[in-house]
Design a protein around this motif. Structure first.
Motif, PDB file in Angstrom:
ATOM      1  N   ASN A 168       0.544 -16.818  29.005  1.00 18.85           N
ATOM      2  CA  ASN A 168       0.912 -18.238  29.034  1.00 18.85           C
ATOM      3  C   ASN A 168       1.249 -18.695  30.451  1.00 18.85           C
ATOM      4  OD1 ASN A 168       0.570 -18.863  26.294  1.00 18.85           O
ATOM      5  ND2 ASN A 168       2.609 -18.094  25.776  1.00 18.85           N
ATOM      6  N   LEU A 211      -1.994 -19.179  32.219  1.00 16.47           N
ATOM      7  CA  LEU A 211      -2.649 -20.366  31.674  1.00 16.47           C
ATOM      8  C   LEU A 211      -2.013 -21.633  32.241  1.00 16.47           C
ATOM      9  CD1 LEU A 211      -4.487 -21.953  29.771  1.00 16.47           C
ATOM     10  CD2 LEU A 211      -2.848 -21.499  27.921  1.00 16.47           C
ATOM     11  N   ARG A 244      -5.663 -19.459  22.902  1.00 22.00           N
ATOM     12  CA  ARG A 244      -5.840 -19.425  24.362  1.00 22.00           C
ATOM     13  C   ARG A 244      -7.307 -19.176  24.695  1.00 22.00           C
ATOM     14  NH1 ARG A 244      -0.667 -16.691  24.545  1.00 22.00           N
ATOM     15  NH2 ARG A 244      -1.769 -14.699  24.403  1.00 22.00           N
TER      16      ARG A 244
END
Length: 211
Positions: A56, A59, A188
């Motif tokens: 995360n 990302l 994702r």
């Protein structure tokens, strides 16, 4: 008469001692037969929770470089856009880990109030989805909450329960938690495809190098 009473008292004492010895033997046998908690699942869950946070984080670094119109650009993905999919991951993580919170041995976890930010219809009950930065702030805090929950679960093999649309799922705790973490990985991946199609370079899913 006195002799009989003494003998009876002696017999009772002997029986009590024998009973205590038998109970002690049973306690020892039970402790020897009791299986130790399997730590394998705990190691894997801790690893996956950390991977989830690091993925995360990478990302987010990429999303901060994406134009606003591209973040909300509709595609054929189920949740339409990069931002919509990013938001969906957060919503599901809040839902699942609000359920899993009770498995934790921690009395208090920093920022755990985030787990109450969801309405029954899966909308947020506070204004955190108006812009990317608000979602990023929640995402970062939520990842730390997830790690705190997972790290403080002692036994992952105990059965747990989670309610999803049209079903009540009863599985070992590790199974339920792995589902939530795998769900995030799946979406994702969807975001990665959308970014590829819009020609944004991205690489944030290598489990072997990220933890």
């Amino acid at each position: 008469m006195k002799s009989n009473l003494l003998n009876a008292k002696k017999d009772n004492t002997t029986k009590e001692v024998s009973k205590k010895i038998d109970e002690k033997k049973k306690d020892i046998e039970n402790s020897q037969n009791k299986k130790p908690i399997d730590k394998t699942a705990k190691k894997i869950m801790n690893m996956m929770a950390l991977y989830n946070k690091n993925a995360n984080k990478k990302l987010i670094e990429i999303l901060l470089t994406v134009k606003e119109e591209d973040l909300i650009k509709e595609t054929n993905a189920y949740f339409k856009s990069v931002l919509g999919t990013f938001k969906h991951i957060i919503q599901c993580d809040i839902y699942f880990f609000n359920v899993y919170r009770k498995y934790s041995s921690k009395k208090k976890i920093e920022n755990e109030d985030i787990l109450n930010y969801l309405n029954e219809d899966f909308t947020f009950n506070i204004n955190i989805d108006e812009d990317l930065n608000s979602l990023i702030d929640i995402r970062k805090k939520l990842d730390d909450v997830i790690i705190a929950i997972v790290n403080s679960i002692e036994d992952f093999n105990i059965s747990g329960k989670v309610i999803i649309p049209n079903a009540v799922i009863k599985k070992p705790r590790y199974h339920l938690i792995m589902h939530a973490l795998n769900h995030a990985t799946h979406h994702r991946g969807e975001i990665s495809v959308m970014l590829d199609q819009m020609e944004y370079k991205n690489d944030y899913s290598n489990l072997m190098t990220m933890i």
